[in-house]
Design a protein around this motif. Structure first.
Motif, mmCIF file in Angstrom:
data_model
loop_
_atom_site.group_PDB
_atom_site.id
_atom_site.type_symbol
_atom_site.label_atom_id
_atom_site.label_comp_id
_atom_site.label_asym_id
_atom_site.label_seq_id
_atom_site.Cartn_x
_atom_site.Cartn_y
_atom_site.Cartn_z
ATOM 1 N N ARG A 1 -47.267 -40.148 -14.331
ATOM 2 C CA ARG A 1 -47.775 -40.159 -15.691
ATOM 3 C C ARG A 1 -46.673 -39.773 -16.670
ATOM 4 O O ARG A 1 -46.000 -38.769 -16.522
ATOM 5 C CB ARG A 1 -48.944 -39.184 -15.836
ATOM 6 N N PHE A 2 -46.506 -40.578 -17.722
ATOM 7 C CA PHE A 2 -45.686 -40.243 -18.878
ATOM 8 C C PHE A 2 -46.089 -41.174 -20.001
ATOM 9 O O PHE A 2 -46.822 -42.140 -19.797
ATOM 10 C CB PHE A 2 -44.183 -40.338 -18.566
ATOM 11 N N TYR A 3 -45.590 -40.908 -21.194
ATOM 12 C CA TYR A 3 -45.993 -41.656 -22.381
ATOM 13 C C TYR A 3 -44.836 -42.447 -22.984
ATOM 14 O O TYR A 3 -43.676 -42.015 -22.922
ATOM 15 C CB TYR A 3 -46.536 -40.709 -23.453
ATOM 16 N N PHE A 4 -45.195 -43.564 -23.586
ATOM 17 C CA PHE A 4 -44.251 -44.235 -24.476
ATOM 18 C C PHE A 4 -44.119 -43.397 -25.752
ATOM 19 O O PHE A 4 -45.105 -42.858 -26.260
ATOM 20 C CB PHE A 4 -44.730 -45.642 -24.839
ATOM 21 N N TRP A 5 -42.911 -43.315 -26.273
ATOM 22 C CA TRP A 5 -42.686 -42.675 -27.559
ATOM 23 C C TRP A 5 -42.677 -43.727 -28.670
ATOM 24 O O TRP A 5 -43.262 -43.545 -29.723
ATOM 25 C CB TRP A 5 -41.369 -41.904 -27.526
ATOM 26 N N ASP A 6 -42.001 -44.837 -28.401
ATOM 27 C CA ASP A 6 -41.990 -45.999 -29.293
ATOM 28 C C ASP A 6 -42.083 -47.217 -28.388
ATOM 29 O O ASP A 6 -41.077 -47.687 -27.858
ATOM 30 C CB ASP A 6 -40.717 -46.026 -30.138
ATOM 31 N N GLU A 7 -43.296 -47.714 -28.196
ATOM 32 C CA GLU A 7 -43.511 -48.768 -27.204
ATOM 33 C C GLU A 7 -42.787 -50.050 -27.588
ATOM 34 O O GLU A 7 -42.297 -50.779 -26.716
ATOM 35 C CB GLU A 7 -45.008 -49.019 -27.026
ATOM 36 N N THR A 8 -42.688 -50.342 -28.873
ATOM 37 C CA THR A 8 -42.002 -51.553 -29.311
ATOM 38 C C THR A 8 -40.533 -51.537 -28.907
ATOM 39 O O THR A 8 -39.984 -52.547 -28.441
ATOM 40 C CB THR A 8 -42.121 -51.712 -30.836
ATOM 41 N N ALA A 9 -39.892 -50.387 -29.068
ATOM 42 C CA ALA A 9 -38.468 -50.261 -28.730
ATOM 43 C C ALA A 9 -38.232 -50.001 -27.246
ATOM 44 O O ALA A 9 -37.100 -50.097 -26.778
ATOM 45 C CB ALA A 9 -37.839 -49.141 -29.550
ATOM 46 N N GLY A 10 -39.311 -49.652 -26.514
ATOM 47 C CA GLY A 10 -39.150 -49.308 -25.108
ATOM 48 C C GLY A 10 -38.767 -47.863 -24.880
ATOM 49 O O GLY A 10 -38.288 -47.504 -23.799
ATOM 50 N N ASP A 11 -38.984 -47.005 -25.896
ATOM 51 C CA ASP A 11 -38.618 -45.593 -25.789
ATOM 52 C C ASP A 11 -39.742 -44.808 -25.114
ATOM 53 O O ASP A 11 -40.922 -44.988 -25.436
ATOM 54 C CB ASP A 11 -38.348 -45.001 -27.163
ATOM 55 N N VAL A 12 -39.361 -43.909 -24.211
ATOM 56 C CA VAL A 12 -40.327 -43.087 -23.494
ATOM 57 C C VAL A 12 -39.917 -41.621 -23.596
ATOM 58 O O VAL A 12 -38.780 -41.296 -23.911
ATOM 59 C CB VAL A 12 -40.426 -43.493 -22.007
ATOM 60 N N ARG A 13 -40.888 -40.749 -23.317
ATOM 61 C CA ARG A 13 -40.625 -39.309 -23.284
ATOM 62 C C ARG A 13 -41.036 -38.762 -21.930
ATOM 63 O O ARG A 13 -42.148 -39.013 -21.459
ATOM 64 C CB ARG A 13 -41.418 -38.587 -24.380
ATOM 65 N N TRP A 14 -40.122 -38.008 -21.319
ATOM 66 C CA TRP A 14 -40.401 -37.325 -20.062
ATOM 67 C C TRP A 14 -40.306 -35.828 -20.294
ATOM 68 O O TRP A 14 -39.277 -35.309 -20.716
ATOM 69 C CB TRP A 14 -39.403 -37.766 -18.976
ATOM 70 N N MET A 15 -41.391 -35.109 -20.000
ATOM 71 C CA MET A 15 -41.450 -33.667 -20.217
ATOM 72 C C MET A 15 -41.468 -32.916 -18.897
ATOM 73 O O MET A 15 -42.132 -33.327 -17.942
ATOM 74 C CB MET A 15 -42.719 -33.293 -20.988
ATOM 75 N N CYS A 16 -40.747 -31.802 -18.859
ATOM 76 C CA CYS A 16 -40.776 -30.908 -17.701
ATOM 77 C C CYS A 16 -41.509 -29.626 -18.077
ATOM 78 O O CYS A 16 -41.536 -29.225 -19.246
ATOM 79 C CB CYS A 16 -39.361 -30.592 -17.236
ATOM 80 N N SER A 17 -42.104 -28.996 -17.068
ATOM 81 C CA SER A 17 -42.958 -27.831 -17.282
ATOM 82 C C SER A 17 -42.480 -26.652 -16.445
ATOM 83 O O SER A 17 -41.573 -26.781 -15.617
ATOM 84 C CB SER A 17 -44.407 -28.170 -16.902
ATOM 85 N N PHE A 18 -43.150 -25.512 -16.646
ATOM 86 C CA PHE A 18 -42.776 -24.317 -15.898
ATOM 87 C C PHE A 18 -42.997 -24.503 -14.399
ATOM 88 O O PHE A 18 -42.375 -23.823 -13.576
ATOM 89 C CB PHE A 18 -43.567 -23.100 -16.398
ATOM 90 N N ASP A 19 -43.878 -25.459 -14.035
ATOM 91 C CA ASP A 19 -44.176 -25.649 -12.614
ATOM 92 C C ASP A 19 -43.575 -26.938 -12.050
ATOM 93 O O ASP A 19 -43.880 -27.319 -10.911
ATOM 94 C CB ASP A 19 -45.683 -25.634 -12.375
ATOM 95 N N THR A 20 -42.719 -27.618 -12.819
ATOM 96 C CA THR A 20 -42.030 -28.799 -12.294
ATOM 97 C C THR A 20 -41.071 -28.374 -11.186
ATOM 98 O O THR A 20 -40.302 -27.424 -11.350
ATOM 99 C CB THR A 20 -41.239 -29.509 -13.416
ATOM 100 N N ARG A 21 -41.118 -29.072 -10.065
ATOM 101 C CA ARG A 21 -40.270 -28.732 -8.925
ATOM 102 C C ARG A 21 -39.081 -29.686 -8.847
ATOM 103 O O ARG A 21 -39.138 -30.814 -9.340
ATOM 104 C CB ARG A 21 -41.073 -28.805 -7.629
ATOM 105 N N GLU A 22 -38.030 -29.238 -8.199
ATOM 106 C CA GLU A 22 -36.880 -30.113 -7.967
ATOM 107 C C GLU A 22 -37.309 -31.366 -7.222
ATOM 108 O O GLU A 22 -36.822 -32.473 -7.517
ATOM 109 C CB GLU A 22 -35.794 -29.368 -7.198
#
Length: 359
Positions: free
Chosen positions: A322-343
């Protein structure tokens, strides 16, 4: 009162706790130390609406981070914190200058306008950060009755594009705003990530440099729910208690909000969580840079990675993570990491990205 260990529950787990994505740090659960703190605050009776012992102690904890004049007003969520804070800083005819990408402008459903009665004066920015020069594009017309009066500059630390203001940059903004009779609000939904990135105390880029009011974020940093409006300059605001109630942000059982913020701030949980999330974003960014055809759009300074890649690749990748487009027209996406994201989560995502780019 029944022993919690013997209380029956018919609840069952409806999700796989091993599944993690990169859509938002709001997707993460609550840190175990936060859940333990909530349990600690449970039992017996405490005075409602903020007159409890936990909210009282939270004030002393906030003083240790933001100085002896700081006063915290716990609220339910970040939008509520921003709306209450901005109302407390403005008159009915006031306006707020902010970046075009600001959360209050883009992601709060019009709440500052509809609930707060505020006019937002937005400024395009290349990296999500305002400067004195950019502020001046909207800082004019105080005596023009045909224009909403600029009264507040609102900045976000770290910004919606994952960039981080230096203390000197915020000092310049505060000095510039104050010279023009305006006040400064800082949306600190991810303030812990910014402090971890800069490796400085939070006061270094808030009250020390002239910020008047802070929206302090806990949910994105491991809390179950709850944020706080932190008044750094008592002379800058008015009627905070009334505005919080009027804005439907006054919790009756406030101890359960306050104890979460205390658990984050009394020691170093806030910093541990933020450092880990930032480190996972750096690991992700390093791996992404090695993938041909993927471009990182902004400096990776906190826990967000913004990238541009083929639209079809992103759609296939979204079927796996799961992740979101930031600007779908341009193909830009956002990936977020959290306190519980593992290597392992980051490495699995990078492997999936390589596979989809190779198709």
């Amino acid at each position: 009162m029944a022993d919690p260990a013997t209380v029956r529950t018919d609840a069952r787990r409806h999700h796989d706790p091993q599944v993690r994505g990169f859509a938002s740090d709001n997707y993460a659960g609550a840190h175990p130390e936060i859940l333990a703190a909530i349990a600690l605050a449970n039992g017996g009776h405490q005075v409602a609406y903020g007159e409890d012992d936990y909210t009282g102690h939270l004030q002393r904890v906030m003083h240790s981070h933001f100085g002896p004049t700081a006063e915290a007003f716990p609220v339910f969520n970040g939008t509520g914190a921003n709306v209450v804070a901005l109302q407390a800083l403005t008159d009915r005819w006031g306006a707020v200058i902010c970046a075009e990408s600001a959360h209050i402008n883009v992601d709060e459903g019009g709440a500052p306008e509809r609930m707060g009665g505020l006019k937002l004066l937005t400024v395009p920015t290349p990296d999500g950060k305002l400067t004195p020069e950019l502020i001046d594009r909207q800082a004019y017309g105080w005596d023009d009755e045909h224009r909403a009066m600029p009264q507040v500059v609102s900045i976000t630390q770290n910004t919606e594009l994952g960039t981080v203001y230096t203390p000197d940059e915020i000092r310049a903004i505060c000095d510039h705003a104050h010279e023009r009779g305006m006040k400064v609000h800082l949306d600190g939904a991810r303030i812990a990530n910014a402090a971890a990135s800069l490796d400085v105390p939070m006061r270094t880029f808030t009250n020390t440099v002239g910020v008047d009011v802070l929206s302090f974020g806990g949910t994105k940093n491991g809390a179950l729910f709850g944020e706080a409006v932190v008044v750094l300059d008592p002379d800058a605001v008015r009627a905070m208690k009334h505005l919080r109630k009027l804005s439907m942000q006054l919790a009756s059982k406030m101890r359960f909000v306050s104890v979460q913020l205390e658990a984050l701030l009394a020691k170093d949980l806030w910093l541990r969580n933020a450092r880990h999330a930032n480190a996972m974003a750096q690991r992700l960014a390093e791996g992404v840079r090695a993938v041909d055809g993927v471009e990182i759009l902004y400096p990776v300074q906190a826990n967000a990675v913004f990238a541009r890649l083929p639209h079809a690749v992103s759609e296939r990748l979204q079927e796996r993570f799961r992740f979101y487009f930031w600007d779908e027209t341009a193909g830009d996406v956002r990936w977020m990491c959290s306190f519980d994201t593992r290597e392992d989560d980051v490495d699995a995502f990078l492997q999936a990205l390589k596979e989809e780019m190779a198709r």
